[in-house]
Design an enzyme around this catalytic site. Structure first.
Site, PDB file in Angstrom:
ATOM      1  N   MET A   1      41.945  43.303  36.061  1.00 28.30           N
ATOM      2  CA  MET A   1      42.586  43.778  37.281  1.00 28.30           C
ATOM      3  C   MET A   1      41.622  44.580  38.142  1.00 28.30           C
ATOM      4  O   MET A   1      41.869  44.805  39.337  1.00 28.30           O
ATOM      5  CB  MET A   1      43.794  44.644  36.941  1.00 28.30           C
ATOM      6  CG  MET A   1      43.455  45.969  36.300  1.00 28.30           C
ATOM      7  SD  MET A   1      44.943  46.944  35.985  1.00 28.30           S
ATOM      8  CE  MET A   1      44.226  48.401  35.238  1.00 28.30           C
ATOM      9  N   LYS A   2      40.495  45.028  37.563  1.00 31.20           N
ATOM     10  CA  LYS A   2      39.545  45.840  38.315  1.00 31.20           C
ATOM     11  C   LYS A   2      38.892  45.055  39.458  1.00 31.20           C
ATOM     12  O   LYS A   2      38.324  45.647  40.379  1.00 31.20           O
ATOM     13  CB  LYS A   2      38.471  46.388  37.383  1.00 31.20           C
ATOM     14  CG  LYS A   2      38.993  47.321  36.294  1.00 31.20           C
ATOM     15  CD  LYS A   2      39.479  48.636  36.863  1.00 31.20           C
ATOM     16  CE  LYS A   2      39.813  49.622  35.763  1.00 31.20           C
ATOM     17  NZ  LYS A   2      40.221  50.936  36.283  1.00 31.20           N
ATOM     18  N   ASP A   3      38.963  43.723  39.412  1.00 29.98           N
ATOM     19  CA  ASP A   3      38.432  42.930  40.523  1.00 29.98           C
ATOM     20  C   ASP A   3      39.078  43.335  41.843  1.00 29.98           C
ATOM     21  O   ASP A   3      38.429  43.368  42.892  1.00 29.98           O
ATOM     22  CB  ASP A   3      38.710  41.438  40.297  1.00 29.98           C
ATOM     23  CG  ASP A   3      37.941  40.859  39.131  1.00 29.98           C
ATOM     24  OD1 ASP A   3      37.114  41.582  38.541  1.00 29.98           O
ATOM     25  OD2 ASP A   3      38.158  39.678  38.809  1.00 29.98           O
TER      26      ASP A   3
ATOM     27  N   ALA B 238      37.688  46.775  43.047  1.00 33.85           N
ATOM     28  CA  ALA B 238      36.241  46.720  43.261  1.00 33.85           C
ATOM     29  C   ALA B 238      35.932  46.114  44.629  1.00 33.85           C
ATOM     30  O   ALA B 238      35.127  46.650  45.404  1.00 33.85           O
ATOM     31  CB  ALA B 238      35.580  45.907  42.159  1.00 33.85           C
TER      32      ALA B 238
END
Length: 458
Positions: free
Chosen positions: A43-45, A48
């Site tokens: 989910m960090k995409d 970011a």
């Protein structure tokens, strides 16, 4: 023809999948939002890319620049994908507890990785926070996204993850659960959902060794709550600006062991090959849901990343056994260490008003090196033989002083299932013992000598 211009255009619109096996016996519908369908497998995409695009819009990140970030791995992957698409260089700092797979993956996508020690405070110049900040100052035309305090993190989930959950549940969601690390996914989604339905209950998942739960419940930032833990991606020893405690209704703490076991269950029983903190989120969600959810309730749990990051850890039987998570090795945790202590090992303490001479006599008679100091039922300090000896050599007159005049801070209490490697990282020259409560709730002490005996007997 239908195609994307780059991989970063494929981020988002991840599926929700019903939990069937691990939630058996619990009322309501429990859905997992499976974020490893993002191109960077986490989910960090989402945040970011949002942080980079916002930095570009502000002029903070210019063509040919360098992205410098402290990360547990997944944010770094998202930033690396953005860097590839946009032509930036990446330098990432990671704590040494992060899995080898995360380091290798980041290097595979062209990032430079610097590994920093875990067991140091955030302000220590060796910490991965401090090293990232220093590199930003040293590298010309560099940008430090700072996922902890960069509110673009929260906005990314407010603009994407929250609306997706509301849309895919047809607005019927009643409970939202997420691990809390930087706080972006927890609070961005929570804000969106509560704006549409203030009755949505939000539950943050924390880990033992982190400050979040106690801070939420008491308003106290208690450094005694901070100690090393193994689970990656949740919990903190700082208060990130992205964590808005007013948006989190409840916290549930989850141990390393419970998280690891649930992670493997999700893979085996649900077909979800997910990361370690996903196990934390589901275990905490189910713990909260038992006896609370009704038949019509809909709980959504975020599963942040993919199991490929943890092949050498939670998906490795030998690693699990070595850490006592498969119950096949003795002395694997605080519980097994104190279970081997005899009745003679009952905790010896001294009152704060006793004299140093009395404390010295007690330590000699009982043949102990560490002595907790009490004030009634409270543990208010500690004495250790090495520092006591050094103080006596410097000033022999302290024998007549009260213990509270020379005592050190009290020993930390740790969960009874704290594993051997975490205990080993805590007990060192500066912290010579920890304390734990046994099954009857009685306090016990674990010293360096106990650890050595455990390792020798293993």
């Amino acid at each position: 023809m239908k195609y994307y211009q780059s991989m970063i255009e494929t981020v988002g619109n991840t599926p929700m999948v019903k939990l069937n096996s691990v939630s058996r016996g619990i009322k309501g519908t429990i859905l997992a939002k499976v974020e490893y369908f993002n191109p960077g497998n986490s989910m960090k995409d989402r945040m970011a890319i949002k942080m980079i695009e916002d930095a570009e819009a502000r002029g903070d990140l210019r063509p040919g620049g360098t992205i410098v970030e402290g990360t547990s791995g997944n944010t770094g992957m998202g930033l690396a994908l953005a860097a590839i698409a946009k032509g930036y260089r990446c330098v990432f700092t990671l704590a040494d507890k992060q899995s080898r797979e995360k380091i290798d993956i980041l290097r595979a996508v062209g990032a430079e990785v610097i590994v920093c020690p875990t067991a140091v405070p955030p302000e220590d110049p060796r910490s991965y926070y401090s090293v990232a900040q220093r590199l930003t100052e040293e590298i010309e035309n560099s940008y430090y996204p700072n996922q902890y305090d960069n509110l673009s993190n929260t906005v990314a989930h407010y603009e994407t993850t929250g609306p997706e959950i509301w849309r895919d549940t047809d607005g019927k969601i009643t409970h939202y659960v997420a691990g809390v690390g930087t706080g972006g996914s927890m609070c961005g989604v929570a804000q969106y959902l509560k704006e549409r339905n203030p009755d949505v209950v939000t539950i943050g998942i924390d880990t033992y060794g982190s400050v979040f739960k106690k801070y939420k419940e008491t308003g106290v930032f208690d450094e005694k709550e901070i100690y090393p833990y193994l689970t990656e991606g949740i919990g903190e020893d700082i208060l990130p600006k992205n964590v808005d405690f007013s948006l989190i209704d409840h916290f549930v703490k989850v141990t390393d062991k419970d998280a690891a076991i649930m992670t493997r269950r999700l893979s085996r029983e649900e077909g979800m090959f997910v990361g370690w903190s996903c196990g934390s989120a589901v275990w905490g969600a189910l713990e909260w849901a038992r006896g609370r959810l009704g038949e019509d309730d809909v709980m959504v749990v975020i599963l942040p990343d993919h199991g490929t990051r943890y092949l050498a850890k939670v998906y490795n039987d030998d690693w699990m056994k070595d850490h006592g998570f498969l119950e096949e090795r003795e002395f694997s945790s605080a519980a097994t260490i104190i279970s081997k202590q005899s009745g003679e090992d009952a905790l010896t303490t001294i009152g704060r008003e006793a004299t140093v001479a009395e404390a010295l006599s007690l330590m000699t008679t009982a043949d102990i090196s560490q002595l907790p100091v009490t004030d009634g039922r409270e543990f208010v300090g500690s004495l250790s033989d090495t520092r006591l000896l050094a103080n006596l050599i410097d000033d022999p007159s302290i024998r007549d002083k009260s213990v509270h005049e020379i005592m050190e801070p009290p020993f930390q209490f740790v969960p009874v299932d704290t594993t051997l490697d975490v205990l080993s990282s805590m007990i060192n020259r500066d912290c010579q013992a920890v304390m734990v409560r046994d099954e009857q709730g009685l306090p016990r002490i674990i010293t360096q000598h106990d650890l050595l005996e455990s390792i020798a007997a293993a």
